[in-house]
Write a protein that holds these residues in place. Structure first.
Motif, PDB file in Angstrom:
ATOM      1  N   PRO A 382       5.975  -0.234  18.159  1.00 53.40           N
ATOM      2  CA  PRO A 382       6.833   0.154  17.029  1.00 53.40           C
ATOM      3  C   PRO A 382       7.116  -1.013  16.088  1.00 53.40           C
ATOM      4  CG  PRO A 382       7.661   1.130  19.045  1.00 53.40           C
ATOM      5  CD  PRO A 382       6.573   0.176  19.455  1.00 53.40           C
ATOM      6  N   ALA A 383       7.440  -2.179  16.666  1.00 51.44           N
ATOM      7  CA  ALA A 383       7.698  -3.348  15.816  1.00 51.44           C
ATOM      8  C   ALA A 383       6.432  -3.758  15.070  1.00 51.44           C
ATOM      9  CB  ALA A 383       8.218  -4.507  16.665  1.00 51.44           C
ATOM     10  N   ALA A 384       5.286  -3.689  15.744  1.00 49.94           N
ATOM     11  CA  ALA A 384       4.030  -4.075  15.103  1.00 49.94           C
ATOM     12  C   ALA A 384       3.725  -3.170  13.914  1.00 49.94           C
ATOM     13  CB  ALA A 384       2.893  -4.029  16.119  1.00 49.94           C
ATOM     14  N   LEU A 385       4.004  -1.873  14.039  1.00 45.75           N
ATOM     15  CA  LEU A 385       3.710  -0.942  12.952  1.00 45.75           C
ATOM     16  C   LEU A 385       4.620  -1.159  11.745  1.00 45.75           C
ATOM     17  CD1 LEU A 385       2.969   2.371  14.894  1.00 45.75           C
ATOM     18  CD2 LEU A 385       1.353   0.984  13.594  1.00 45.75           C
ATOM     19  N   THR A 386       5.751  -1.824  11.947  1.00 42.87           N
ATOM     20  CA  THR A 386       6.595  -2.091  10.769  1.00 42.87           C
ATOM     21  C   THR A 386       5.929  -3.072   9.811  1.00 42.87           C
ATOM     22  OG1 THR A 386       7.784  -3.902  11.880  1.00 42.87           O
ATOM     23  CG2 THR A 386       8.725  -1.681  12.061  1.00 42.87           C
ATOM     24  N   THR A 387       4.894  -3.797  10.269  1.00 44.89           N
ATOM     25  CA  THR A 387       4.177  -4.689   9.351  1.00 44.89           C
ATOM     26  C   THR A 387       3.432  -3.895   8.281  1.00 44.89           C
ATOM     27  OG1 THR A 387       2.217  -4.797  10.795  1.00 44.89           O
ATOM     28  CG2 THR A 387       3.926  -6.477  11.094  1.00 44.89           C
ATOM     29  N   VAL A 388       3.084  -2.651   8.582  1.00 44.31           N
ATOM     30  CA  VAL A 388       2.474  -1.790   7.567  1.00 44.31           C
ATOM     31  C   VAL A 388       3.469  -1.567   6.428  1.00 44.31           C
ATOM     32  CG1 VAL A 388       1.515   0.498   7.086  1.00 44.31           C
ATOM     33  CG2 VAL A 388       0.970  -0.663   9.247  1.00 44.31           C
ATOM     34  N   ALA A 389       4.734  -1.302   6.812  1.00 44.26           N
ATOM     35  CA  ALA A 389       5.780  -1.134   5.804  1.00 44.26           C
ATOM     36  C   ALA A 389       6.004  -2.425   5.034  1.00 44.26           C
ATOM     37  CB  ALA A 389       7.082  -0.686   6.474  1.00 44.26           C
ATOM     38  N   LEU A 390       5.961  -3.547   5.739  1.00 42.76           N
ATOM     39  CA  LEU A 390       6.175  -4.835   5.094  1.00 42.76           C
ATOM     40  C   LEU A 390       5.104  -5.095   4.032  1.00 42.76           C
ATOM     41  CD1 LEU A 390       7.551  -7.604   4.854  1.00 42.76           C
ATOM     42  CD2 LEU A 390       6.086  -8.391   6.738  1.00 42.76           C
ATOM     43  N   LEU A 391       3.844  -4.873   4.364  1.00 43.98           N
ATOM     44  CA  LEU A 391       2.775  -5.142   3.406  1.00 43.98           C
ATOM     45  C   LEU A 391       2.777  -4.126   2.259  1.00 43.98           C
ATOM     46  CD1 LEU A 391      -0.259  -6.362   5.543  1.00 43.98           C
ATOM     47  CD2 LEU A 391       1.337  -7.677   4.163  1.00 43.98           C
ATOM     48  N   ALA A 392       3.189  -2.893   2.539  1.00 45.91           N
ATOM     49  CA  ALA A 392       3.332  -1.921   1.449  1.00 45.91           C
ATOM     50  C   ALA A 392       4.402  -2.389   0.467  1.00 45.91           C
ATOM     51  CB  ALA A 392       3.678  -0.540   2.007  1.00 45.91           C
ATOM     52  N   ALA A 393       5.483  -2.957   1.016  1.00 47.59           N
ATOM     53  CA  ALA A 393       6.528  -3.504   0.146  1.00 47.59           C
ATOM     54  C   ALA A 393       6.007  -4.692  -0.650  1.00 47.59           C
ATOM     55  CB  ALA A 393       7.737  -3.924   0.990  1.00 47.59           C
ATOM     56  N   VAL A 394       5.182  -5.535  -0.020  1.00 50.75           N
ATOM     57  CA  VAL A 394       4.578  -6.664  -0.735  1.00 50.75           C
ATOM     58  C   VAL A 394       3.718  -6.153  -1.894  1.00 50.75           C
ATOM     59  CG1 VAL A 394       2.897  -8.544  -0.548  1.00 50.75           C
ATOM     60  CG2 VAL A 394       4.635  -8.237   1.223  1.00 50.75           C
ATOM     61  N   ALA A 395       2.948  -5.084  -1.651  1.00 51.26           N
ATOM     62  CA  ALA A 395       2.126  -4.504  -2.721  1.00 51.26           C
ATOM     63  C   ALA A 395       2.996  -4.032  -3.878  1.00 51.26           C
ATOM     64  CB  ALA A 395       1.295  -3.345  -2.172  1.00 51.26           C
ATOM     65  N   ALA A 396       4.123  -3.402  -3.560  1.00 52.78           N
ATOM     66  CA  ALA A 396       5.022  -2.930  -4.613  1.00 52.78           C
ATOM     67  C   ALA A 396       5.609  -4.099  -5.401  1.00 52.78           C
ATOM     68  CB  ALA A 396       6.148  -2.083  -4.004  1.00 52.78           C
ATOM     69  N   VAL A 397       5.972  -5.170  -4.702  1.00 54.25           N
ATOM     70  CA  VAL A 397       6.534  -6.347  -5.375  1.00 54.25           C
ATOM     71  C   VAL A 397       5.494  -6.997  -6.286  1.00 54.25           C
ATOM     72  CG1 VAL A 397       7.421  -8.674  -5.000  1.00 54.25           C
ATOM     73  CG2 VAL A 397       8.278  -6.788  -3.615  1.00 54.25           C
ATOM     74  N   ILE A 398       4.251  -7.127  -5.798  1.00 51.86           N
ATOM     75  CA  ILE A 398       3.189  -7.707  -6.617  1.00 51.86           C
ATOM     76  C   ILE A 398       2.947  -6.848  -7.853  1.00 51.86           C
ATOM     77  CG2 ILE A 398       0.740  -8.296  -6.710  1.00 51.86           C
ATOM     78  CD1 ILE A 398       0.898  -8.926  -3.717  1.00 51.86           C
ATOM     79  N   ALA A 399       2.910  -5.531  -7.655  1.00 54.06           N
ATOM     80  CA  ALA A 399       2.691  -4.629  -8.787  1.00 54.06           C
ATOM     81  C   ALA A 399       3.814  -4.759  -9.811  1.00 54.06           C
ATOM     82  CB  ALA A 399       2.592  -3.184  -8.291  1.00 54.06           C
ATOM     83  N   TYR A 400       5.046  -4.908  -9.328  1.00 52.64           N
ATOM     84  CA  TYR A 400       6.175  -5.073 -10.260  1.00 52.64           C
ATOM     85  C   TYR A 400       6.080  -6.404 -10.997  1.00 52.64           C
ATOM     86  CZ  TYR A 400      10.917  -5.518 -12.043  1.00 52.64           C
ATOM     87  OH  TYR A 400      11.994  -5.701 -12.867  1.00 52.64           O
ATOM     88  N   ALA A 401       5.742  -7.473 -10.252  1.00 50.35           N
ATOM     89  CA  ALA A 401       5.677  -8.806 -10.864  1.00 50.35           C
ATOM     90  C   ALA A 401       4.562  -8.918 -11.892  1.00 50.35           C
ATOM     91  CB  ALA A 401       5.491  -9.862  -9.770  1.00 50.35           C
ATOM     92  N   THR A 402       3.495  -8.121 -11.731  1.00 50.66           N
ATOM     93  CA  THR A 402       2.343  -8.201 -12.635  1.00 50.66           C
ATOM     94  C   THR A 402       2.229  -6.950 -13.501  1.00 50.66           C
ATOM     95  OG1 THR A 402       0.869  -7.275 -10.936  1.00 50.66           O
ATOM     96  CG2 THR A 402       1.082  -9.660 -11.030  1.00 50.66           C
ATOM     97  N   ARG A 403       3.347  -6.237 -13.682  1.00 47.53           N
ATOM     98  CA  ARG A 403       3.280  -4.966 -14.392  1.00 47.53           C
ATOM     99  C   ARG A 403       2.740  -5.113 -15.813  1.00 47.53           C
ATOM    100  NH1 ARG A 403       8.154  -6.957 -13.830  1.00 47.53           N
ATOM    101  NH2 ARG A 403       9.689  -7.004 -15.533  1.00 47.53           N
ATOM    102  N   GLY A 404       2.944  -6.277 -16.452  1.00 44.09           N
ATOM    103  CA  GLY A 404       2.406  -6.466 -17.790  1.00 44.09           C
ATOM    104  C   GLY A 404       0.896  -6.454 -17.817  1.00 44.09           C
TER     105      GLY A 404
END
Length: 411
Positions: A382-404
């Protein structure tokens, strides 16, 4: 009010107007869609026969794991080469040749009788698979530019549907046909689709896509634009990696989490990945409308955020039913991130951009399963699978930071 108007104008830049569609482009779209569906169909057909081929070769779990790495190694090795081939011969020709190679190479695994031989033929199969993925995505990027509609998710929906059909057909006939006969049948279907769709690609050459430069880049030195384009390709490749990690992890570990950690029966455990795959397909079928309505940047941000919430629920839920619901939400969130990232990489870097972003993204699919395994041993699945959520959040942050960057054309 002037500030509010500027914000509204900026948000509208990311939307693409709907224009009348040239019948020539419609035929091209059908042909490219057929290649995506065939790719998923053939790959799924091979996957469902892995257990039978494992028994045939007498390979243990470790030896089989090493042999299966041949698919990944061959794919990664040829992805970068394919970008150069597309530049030289055109993405249509390379797509047709790669699809024919994939159809022919799928008959090789059942002819092997050792793990070593299996690994060698899977290098060939993986090379054809990786080459086809880069070539058809490059063809799709050019077509999207000509259509002026963000239809990349629809192509990846065809891949998902083809995969579901291939897996379903394999499940039905696995008990009555040997792997050799089954994969020979798939090869014949693949060659037929390649001949028909490839003929359509030859009859309708790739649309000419003029170079588009944003006003802010017009006066930049050309090498400066090229450097910026390479950086954008790597950014989109990183976004693709973050989400492909989740797809790979779900394919290999989702069912085990349901059965091992939540006590689900075999049927419920299998349904966990099924609802994830179905949600991804539904999400991709609606992806074009989502990107047109909200724009690529907001679609990436929303997708990453949704996937984060879904995977947190799927990994930490106390019951199998709630975990399956989380997997479905995660599938909807992840559905369009990879297609959008690859399309944007193609706009920024052409076939080479598709090749680089695909290679980086595919690395996430390779990294996910073993990383989850190591983390599961240390902290539990269960803890290991939370890394999927973590990287999905990283993708969202990158997309927001580079939205221009999503408002730009080709560098």
């Amino acid at each position: 009010m002037p500030t509010l108007n500027k914000i509204r104008a900026a948000l509208r830049k990311d939307r693409v107007p709907t224009l009348p569609v040239d019948p020539h482009l419609t035929r091209l779209r059908i042909a490219v869609t057929a290649f995506f569906a065939m790719d998923g169909f053939l790959f799924a057909g091979w996957v469902v026969r892995i257990p039978a081929i494992k028994a045939q070769t007498g390979a243990g779990a470790g030896a089989l794991g090493l042999a299966l790495l041949g698919v990944s190694a061959g794919a990664v090795a040829f992805m970068m080469i394919t970008g150069r081939l597309c530049r030289r011969f055109g993405s249509h020709a390379v797509t047709t040749a790669s699809a024919a190679a994939l159809a022919l190479s799928i008959v090789l695994p059942p002819l092997t009788h050792s793990a070593t031989a299996l690994g060698l033929v899977l290098l060939v199969f993986g090379a054809a698979y990786g080459s086809l993925n880069v070539a058809m995505n490059s063809a799709a990027v050019d077509l999207i530019s000509a259509l002026r509609r963000p239809v990349m998710p629809s192509f990846h929906a065809a891949f998902s549907l083809g995969g579901m059909l291939g897996a379903g057909l394999g499940g039905l006939i696995a008990g009555s046909l040997s792997p050799t006969v089954h994969l020979l049948l798939l090869a014949a279907i693949g060659l037929l689709v390649t001949a028909v769709a490839g003929n359509s690609l030859r009859a309708h050459p790739a649309p000419a896509v003029p170079e588009r430069l944003p006003a802010a880049q017009e006066n930049r030195p050309r090498h400066g634009r090229a450097d910026r384009g390479r950086r954008l390709v790597l950014v989109f490749g990183l976004i693709a990696l973050c989400t492909a990690y989740g797809e790979g992890a779900m394919a290999d570990w989702g069912a085990l989490h349901l059965s091992q950690d939540l006590g689900a029966g075999a049927g419920t455990a299998a349904a966990g990945y099924a609802v994830f795959a179905l949600a991804m397909t539904v999400g991709r079928l609606s992806g074009t409308a989502i990107v047109q309505r909200f724009g690529a940047a907001r679609a990436l941000i929303a997708g990453g955020t949704t996937a984060t919430a879904g995977m947190l629920l799927g990994a930490l839920a106390p019951s199998a039913g709630a975990a399956c619901a989380g997997f479905a939400v995660a599938g909807l969130g992840l559905a369009n991130i990879f297609p959008i990232a690859i399309a944007r990489a193609g706009e920024s870097g052409g076939p080479d951009g598709v090749a680089v972003a695909s290679t980086v993204g595919y690395g996430g699919m390779l990294l996910g399963p073993p990383a989850i395994g190591f983390l599961a041993e240390a902290a539990g699945l269960p803890a290991a699978l939370t890394t999927v959520a973590l990287l999905a959040a990283v993708a969202a942050v990158i997309a927001y930071a580079t939205r221009g960057a999503h408002h730009t054309g080709r560098p």
